[in-house]
Design a protein around this motif. Structure first.
Motif, short mmCIF file in Angstrom:
data_model
loop_
_atom_site.label_atom_id
_atom_site.label_comp_id
_atom_site.label_asym_id
_atom_site.label_seq_id
_atom_site.Cartn_x
_atom_site.Cartn_y
_atom_site.Cartn_z
N VAL A 153 0.86 -1.19 0.00
CA VAL A 153 0.00 0.00 0.00
C VAL A 153 0.89 1.23 0.00
O VAL A 153 1.66 1.44 0.94
CB VAL A 153 -0.91 0.08 1.25
CG1 VAL A 153 -1.94 1.18 1.07
CG2 VAL A 153 -1.57 -1.24 1.56
N MET A 154 0.80 2.00 -1.07
CA MET A 154 1.54 3.26 -1.14
C MET A 154 0.73 4.36 -0.49
O MET A 154 -0.50 4.36 -0.58
CB MET A 154 1.68 3.69 -2.61
CG MET A 154 2.93 3.34 -3.31
SD MET A 154 2.87 4.08 -4.97
CE MET A 154 1.57 3.17 -5.77
N ALA A 155 1.44 5.31 0.11
CA ALA A 155 0.76 6.54 0.52
C ALA A 155 0.58 7.40 -0.72
O ALA A 155 1.24 7.20 -1.74
CB ALA A 155 1.60 7.27 1.55
N TRP A 156 -0.32 8.36 -0.63
CA TRP A 156 -0.49 9.32 -1.71
C TRP A 156 0.42 10.49 -1.45
O TRP A 156 0.81 10.73 -0.29
CB TRP A 156 -1.95 9.79 -1.78
CG TRP A 156 -2.40 10.17 -3.15
CD1 TRP A 156 -1.70 10.02 -4.31
CD2 TRP A 156 -3.65 10.75 -3.51
NE1 TRP A 156 -2.44 10.47 -5.37
CE2 TRP A 156 -3.63 10.93 -4.91
CE3 TRP A 156 -4.77 11.15 -2.80
CZ2 TRP A 156 -4.72 11.48 -5.60
CZ3 TRP A 156 -5.85 11.69 -3.48
CH2 TRP A 156 -5.83 11.86 -4.86
N SER A 157 0.75 11.24 -2.51
CA SER A 157 1.73 12.32 -2.31
C SER A 157 1.69 13.32 -3.45
O SER A 157 1.15 13.04 -4.52
CB SER A 157 3.13 11.70 -2.22
OG SER A 157 4.10 12.70 -2.18
N ASN A 158 2.33 14.45 -3.20
CA ASN A 158 2.52 15.44 -4.26
C ASN A 158 3.53 14.95 -5.29
O ASN A 158 3.58 15.46 -6.41
CB ASN A 158 3.03 16.76 -3.66
CG ASN A 158 4.32 16.56 -2.89
OD1 ASN A 158 4.29 15.94 -1.83
ND2 ASN A 158 5.43 17.03 -3.41
N ASN A 159 4.38 13.99 -4.91
CA ASN A 159 5.45 13.56 -5.80
C ASN A 159 5.60 12.05 -5.72
O ASN A 159 6.40 11.54 -4.93
CB ASN A 159 6.75 14.26 -5.38
CG ASN A 159 7.89 13.92 -6.31
OD1 ASN A 159 7.77 13.08 -7.20
ND2 ASN A 159 9.03 14.57 -6.12
N VAL A 160 4.80 11.35 -6.51
CA VAL A 160 4.89 9.89 -6.53
C VAL A 160 4.61 9.42 -7.97
O VAL A 160 3.65 8.72 -8.25
CB VAL A 160 3.98 9.24 -5.46
CG1 VAL A 160 2.56 9.70 -5.57
CG2 VAL A 160 4.05 7.74 -5.46
N SER A 161 5.49 9.93 -8.86
CA SER A 161 5.45 9.54 -10.26
C SER A 161 4.06 9.78 -10.86
O SER A 161 3.46 10.83 -10.62
CB SER A 161 5.91 8.08 -10.39
OG SER A 161 6.06 7.71 -11.72
N VAL A 162 3.56 8.81 -11.62
CA VAL A 162 2.26 9.01 -12.30
C VAL A 162 1.08 9.00 -11.33
O VAL A 162 -0.04 9.29 -11.73
CB VAL A 162 2.01 7.93 -13.39
CG1 VAL A 162 3.01 8.05 -14.50
CG2 VAL A 162 2.01 6.54 -12.81
N TYR A 163 1.33 8.65 -10.08
CA TYR A 163 0.23 8.55 -9.10
C TYR A 163 0.11 9.81 -8.24
O TYR A 163 -0.57 9.81 -7.22
CB TYR A 163 0.43 7.31 -8.21
CG TYR A 163 0.84 6.08 -8.97
CD1 TYR A 163 0.02 5.57 -9.98
CD2 TYR A 163 2.04 5.44 -8.72
CE1 TYR A 163 0.40 4.46 -10.71
CE2 TYR A 163 2.43 4.31 -9.45
CZ TYR A 163 1.60 3.83 -10.43
OH TYR A 163 1.98 2.73 -11.15
N SER A 164 0.78 10.90 -8.64
CA SER A 164 0.83 12.10 -7.80
C SER A 164 -0.50 12.83 -7.72
O SER A 164 -1.30 12.80 -8.66
CB SER A 164 1.88 13.07 -8.35
OG SER A 164 3.14 12.47 -8.38
N LEU A 165 -0.67 13.54 -6.60
CA LEU A 165 -1.74 14.53 -6.47
C LEU A 165 -1.09 15.87 -6.80
O LEU A 165 -0.31 16.39 -6.00
CB LEU A 165 -2.29 14.53 -5.04
CG LEU A 165 -3.36 15.58 -4.71
CD1 LEU A 165 -4.56 15.46 -5.62
CD2 LEU A 165 -3.79 15.47 -3.25
N PRO A 166 -1.39 16.42 -8.00
CA PRO A 166 -0.63 17.60 -8.46
C PRO A 166 -0.77 18.81 -7.53
O PRO A 166 -1.87 19.11 -7.06
CB PRO A 166 -1.23 17.90 -9.83
CG PRO A 166 -1.94 16.67 -10.24
CD PRO A 166 -2.40 16.02 -8.98
N CYS A 167 0.35 19.44 -7.27
CA CYS A 167 0.38 20.64 -6.44
C CYS A 167 1.44 21.58 -7.01
O CYS A 167 2.55 21.15 -7.33
CB CYS A 167 0.73 20.26 -5.00
SG CYS A 167 0.89 21.68 -3.91
#
Lengths: 93, 374
Positions: free
Chosen positions: B122-136
């Motif tokens: 299980v990955m955490a979500w983040s501003n910087n996690v490749s293609v899975y990022s939450l853009p900021c």
């Protein structure tokens, strides 16, 4: 959970000793795996080199055959045979 | 009896950010899991770094180990995985040391992992996690503090609860692995040298063994990112990966690139991102209020209010921004103020500011030692 109040230098020493032991054991396993990979890859390299040599020879042969076939088609049998019979060894450009 | 979780932070230099990550780890909530923290220093060459980190860890009750030689990320991570197995932990979190964890890290990730025994990571979500990022926009400016990360993660927990999304691969910037998966899948492959792609290989191997690779949108971790790896010589300047390692992945998993392309085409993370930003700006407006500015502008110092501005000369939509998260709201010819009031559920203006929570014991200790990182 061990908080700062209960944490002592001996705890840290115990952690380091345990990690040293894990690290050493895993390093030996990694070495064995790496060694097996080197042996396996070397065997594959030898096989690949031999295959490469055979394929190169086959390719050269095919090139010569194709060259001869093209010359025969372009120059016509009589002219080509004449040159061949004279043994000039010169190919037309 | 609570599950036990080992939070493993791999470190290689980084005096400017590693203490902050360690301090953040001491704030991780241990109500759902017993949390231990282990810092694995991969023989950092930066003068004074290892001594400083060792002393800091000692004072905070954080476990610390410095390898006598540089192992590279995969083998350093493996030490953490082995430690978790040997110590009888239920979960192990593998993490970079250029992060800020939210308080709900352990409960959020472990909660998702416990929801299905087939979950292998299980990955955490983040501003910087490749293609899975939450853009900021400008996350280092807007997100890099503990209170903000805690607040965002809390808001996302309220939005997503125990929701989980399957992904083609994992990214080990902050990833939880149930230790039960390790005997089935094995460790990271040292063939990846100093690092990059080893976690992709691990997660694809885990999928071959029937395990799921997932992300938990309810747990948000701030991640500073790859700049540190260029400095450390892990990747060449101008690169974000190691091409030779990508070739190993291509050889071992010929279907992976097609899967990734397919995922990108129908990326569920984008939909989640829209939901997440809508939730964040609504919650922020409820806590700090919102303002409709005549023209787009950046936030002022200490400004937590949600900023809204009209887009284009005909003002067909409103741009909404809060701490680098952005969205657009269609106005459909209605009054902007009325539409925004309806969207936020409150009229324009400031709202009372909530008081920050009291930090737990280890965190309070960290605040005393490293006030500049608080």
């Amino acid at each position: 959970v061990t908080g700062p109040a209960e944490w002592s230098p001996s705890d840290q020493e115990r952690v380091e000793n345990e990690m040293e032991s894990l690290s050493l054991e895993q390093a030996l396993i990694d070495f064995e795996v790496a060694n097996r990979r080197v042996v396996d890859l070397t065997n594959r390299l030898v096989e690949a080199l031999e295959e490469n040599r055979v394929l190169k020879r086959e390719l050269e042969l095919m090139r010569v055959r194709r060259y001869v076939a093209v010359r025969l088609r372009n120059l016509g049998p009589v002219r080509w045979l004449a040159r061949w019979a004279l043994g000039t060894g010169q190919h037309e450009k | 009896m609570k599950p036990r979780l080992l939070l493993v932070m791999t470190a290689y230099n980084g005096k400017d950010f590693v203490p902050r990550s360690i301090g953040s780890s001491t704030r991780v909530d241990d109500t759902e899991c017993d949390v231990d923290i282990l810092v694995l220093d991969d023989c950092s060459p930066e003068p004074g770094f290892s001594e400083t980190i060792r002393a800091l860890c000692g004072s905070l009750g954080v476990q610390y180990y410095r390898s006598p030689r540089n192992l590279g990320i995969p083998r350093n991570v493996n030490l953490g995985l082995l430690r978790a197995l040997a110590g009888g932990y239920t979960y192990v979190v593998i993490s970079n040391s250029d992060v800020i964890y939210p308080a709900n890290l352990a409960s959020g990730l472990a909660g998702v992992a416990a929801s299905d025994p087939r979950i292998g990571s299980v990955m955490a979500w983040s501003n910087n996690v490749s293609v899975y990022s939450l853009p900021c926009v400008a996350p280092d400016e807007y997100l890099a503090d503990q209170a903000t990360v805690d607040w965002i993660s809390g808001s996302l927990t309220a939005e997503f609860g125990a929701e989980v999304v399957d992904t083609p691969s994992g990214i080990s910037f902050c990833i939880l692995i149930p230790t039960a998966a390790l005997p089935k899948v094995g460790l990271m492959d040292p063939v990846f040298g100093r690092g990059y792609c080893e976690e992709v290989d691990w997660s694809l191997r885990s999928q071959d063994r029937g395990l799921r690779t997932t992300v938990a949108p309810s747990v948000f971790v701030y991640h500073m990112g790859a700049g540190t790896n260029v400095g450390a010589g892990l990747v060449a300047a101008g690169h974000v990966t190691v091409p030779a390692h990508e070739k190993i992945i291509d050889m071992r998993y010929p279907r992976f690139r097609a899967d990734l392309k397919e995922f990108r085409a129908h990326n569920p993370i984008h939909d989640m991102g829209d939901r997440a930003v809508a939730r964040l700006v609504r919650d922020a407006a409820a806590e700090w209020g919102w303002v409709l500015a005549p023209a787009p502008r950046g936030p002022l110092a200490g400004d937590n209010a949600v900023l809204c501005s009209l887009v284009g000369s005909k003002a067909r939509s409103a741009a909404i921004a809060w701490r680098g998260f952005r969205m657009e709201l269609q106005l459909n010819g209605e009054s902007p103020s009325a539409v925004l009031t309806d969207f936020f559920g409150r009229p324009q203006g400031a709202a009372p500011v909530a008081q920050p929570p009291t930090p737990p014991l280890r965190a309070a200790q960290f605040d005393t030692i490293y006030p500049e990182h608080v």
